[in-house]
Design an enzyme around this catalytic site. Sequence first.
Site, mmCIF file in Angstrom:
data_model
loop_
_atom_site.group_PDB
_atom_site.id
_atom_site.type_symbol
_atom_site.label_atom_id
_atom_site.label_comp_id
_atom_site.label_asym_id
_atom_site.label_seq_id
_atom_site.Cartn_x
_atom_site.Cartn_y
_atom_site.Cartn_z
ATOM 1 N N SER A 167 62.497 59.687 47.937
ATOM 2 C CA SER A 167 61.102 60.110 48.090
ATOM 3 C C SER A 167 60.928 60.793 49.450
ATOM 4 O O SER A 167 61.778 60.663 50.330
ATOM 5 C CB SER A 167 60.216 58.860 48.023
ATOM 6 O OG SER A 167 58.916 59.152 48.439
ATOM 7 N N TYR A 180 57.406 50.543 50.772
ATOM 8 C CA TYR A 180 57.916 51.618 49.904
ATOM 9 C C TYR A 180 58.692 52.638 50.744
ATOM 10 O O TYR A 180 59.747 53.125 50.340
ATOM 11 C CB TYR A 180 56.731 52.266 49.186
ATOM 12 C CG TYR A 180 57.091 53.313 48.147
ATOM 13 C CD1 TYR A 180 57.934 53.019 47.080
ATOM 14 C CD2 TYR A 180 56.550 54.600 48.217
ATOM 15 C CE1 TYR A 180 58.249 53.980 46.121
ATOM 16 C CE2 TYR A 180 56.843 55.566 47.262
ATOM 17 C CZ TYR A 180 57.692 55.249 46.224
ATOM 18 O OH TYR A 180 57.994 56.200 45.273
HETATM 19 P P1 NAD Z 1 56.141 55.559 36.727
HETATM 20 O O1 NAD Z 1 55.374 54.345 37.158
HETATM 21 O O2 NAD Z 1 55.553 56.458 35.719
HETATM 22 O O3 NAD Z 1 57.596 55.111 36.247
HETATM 23 C C1 NAD Z 1 58.283 53.987 36.733
HETATM 24 C C2 NAD Z 1 58.855 53.242 35.538
HETATM 25 O O4 NAD Z 1 59.658 52.150 36.023
HETATM 26 C C3 NAD Z 1 57.768 52.616 34.638
HETATM 27 O O5 NAD Z 1 57.972 52.978 33.299
HETATM 28 C C4 NAD Z 1 57.945 51.118 34.838
HETATM 29 O O6 NAD Z 1 57.635 50.348 33.684
HETATM 30 C C5 NAD Z 1 59.416 51.031 35.190
HETATM 31 N N1 NAD Z 1 59.733 49.792 35.901
HETATM 32 C C6 NAD Z 1 58.999 49.184 36.875
HETATM 33 N N2 NAD Z 1 59.601 48.052 37.252
HETATM 34 C C7 NAD Z 1 60.741 47.946 36.529
HETATM 35 C C8 NAD Z 1 61.773 46.989 36.467
HETATM 36 N N3 NAD Z 1 61.770 45.899 37.257
HETATM 37 N N4 NAD Z 1 62.782 47.179 35.607
HETATM 38 C C9 NAD Z 1 62.807 48.277 34.796
HETATM 39 N N5 NAD Z 1 61.843 49.214 34.793
HETATM 40 C C10 NAD Z 1 60.830 49.056 35.660
HETATM 41 O O7 NAD Z 1 56.446 56.343 38.081
HETATM 42 P P2 NAD Z 1 57.149 57.731 38.370
HETATM 43 O O8 NAD Z 1 56.260 58.443 39.315
HETATM 44 O O9 NAD Z 1 57.599 58.407 37.134
HETATM 45 O O10 NAD Z 1 58.386 57.209 39.234
HETATM 46 C C11 NAD Z 1 59.751 57.381 38.892
HETATM 47 C C12 NAD Z 1 60.575 57.283 40.174
HETATM 48 O O11 NAD Z 1 60.251 58.384 41.024
HETATM 49 C C13 NAD Z 1 60.290 56.021 41.001
HETATM 50 O O12 NAD Z 1 61.497 55.577 41.581
HETATM 51 C C14 NAD Z 1 59.345 56.519 42.073
HETATM 52 O O13 NAD Z 1 59.391 55.705 43.200
HETATM 53 C C15 NAD Z 1 59.910 57.895 42.309
HETATM 54 N N6 NAD Z 1 59.023 58.858 42.960
HETATM 55 C C16 NAD Z 1 57.861 59.264 42.394
HETATM 56 C C17 NAD Z 1 57.084 60.221 43.041
HETATM 57 C C18 NAD Z 1 55.785 60.727 42.468
HETATM 58 O O14 NAD Z 1 55.149 61.568 43.111
HETATM 59 N N7 NAD Z 1 55.380 60.302 41.306
HETATM 60 C C19 NAD Z 1 57.492 60.745 44.269
HETATM 61 C C20 NAD Z 1 58.683 60.309 44.822
HETATM 62 C C21 NAD Z 1 59.448 59.379 44.152
#
Ligand code: NAD
Length: 284
Positions: A167, A180
């Site tokens: 991130s 985070y």
């Molecule tokens: P999201 O919440 O849509 O997806 C995360 C998924 O992880 C969910 O489906 C959730 O059920 C699952 N999850 C949570 N805890 C879990 C566990 N213990 N075991 C298995 N699955 C689990 O979020 P997203 O934005 O699609 O995030 C995906 C990745 O990208 C994450 O690692 C997030 O930190 C990272 N990220 C997102 C952004 C953003 O802008 N959205 C930016 C940087 C990084």
Amino acid sequence: MNIPFHIDLGNKVAVVTGGGGVLCGIFAKALAQCGAKVAILDIKKENADKVAQRIKASGGKAIGVEANVLDTNSLEKAKSIVDEELGTCDILINGAGGNHPKGTTTKEFLEKDDLIKKEGLTTFFDLDSRGIEFVFNLNFLGTLLPTQIFAKDMIDKSGAVIINISSMNAYTPLTKIPAYSAAKAAVSNFTQWLAVHMAKVGIRVNAIAPGFFLTKQNEALLINEDGSYTLRAEKIIRQTPMNRFGKPEELVGTLLWLVDENASGFVNGTVIPVDGGFSAYSGV
Ligand code: NAD
């Protein structure tokens, strides 16, 4: 979904943790469109199943599998389902992750007055160690444990590759979210460590560092109840030279490039920002 280019993933098995979520659901679809058999692992089985159904409906091969990335028994169980139904893993996407309100301070900057107990105000001093631990574990251990479970089978397989999800806050911490930020810094650091460790057994390890994409995990910080942008969201847009949030599909090209041995076979241990220039901009 339109993918920016096609890579040949025929006969490859991809395991995508957090695949029931927004970004990794799109990753799973893109990999399936390139011919991979995709296992969508998520703690929310119904969400993993929905993504798998959509892939199957458009002619791809996918299964939804319940897995908690923090529980090795659950991961072992998921692995045996994947092995039996699709085969052993070639491509591991460690996507499960996110923040939690319990690891978040209310304000960006501490002021002396804040030390007088105020209703609804969480200062740094009020942060609950269990909240910090939850966020840290989900992102860091949630990357390490699935790697322990799935990477053994990837040793010496042609084109074996691991992609972690870091991130922006791994480069410079974002205000309010110390757990985070620290956890994603650990994911970037671990990506480098693992790339070195696995280099002699033929597994490449890289990470993508997405900028800001509106998804479930950040909507509470970015969208007001009436649907308008929060002050924080407006600040992010101002700090992003391209002046907008990313669209999840804009991560797919980087994903496919990093997965494809022919395109990125000598790229190892890197963290690639996909951020509209956010990490390059000092704000001045
Ligand atoms: P999201 O919440 O849509 O997806 C995360 C998924 O992880 C969910 O489906 C959730 O059920 C699952 N999850 C949570 N805890 C879990 C566990 N213990 N075991 C298995 N699955 C689990 O979020 P997203 O934005 O699609 O995030 C995906 C990745 O990208 C994450 O690692 C997030 O930190 C990272 N990220 C997102 C952004 C953003 O802008 N959205 C930016 C940087 C990084």
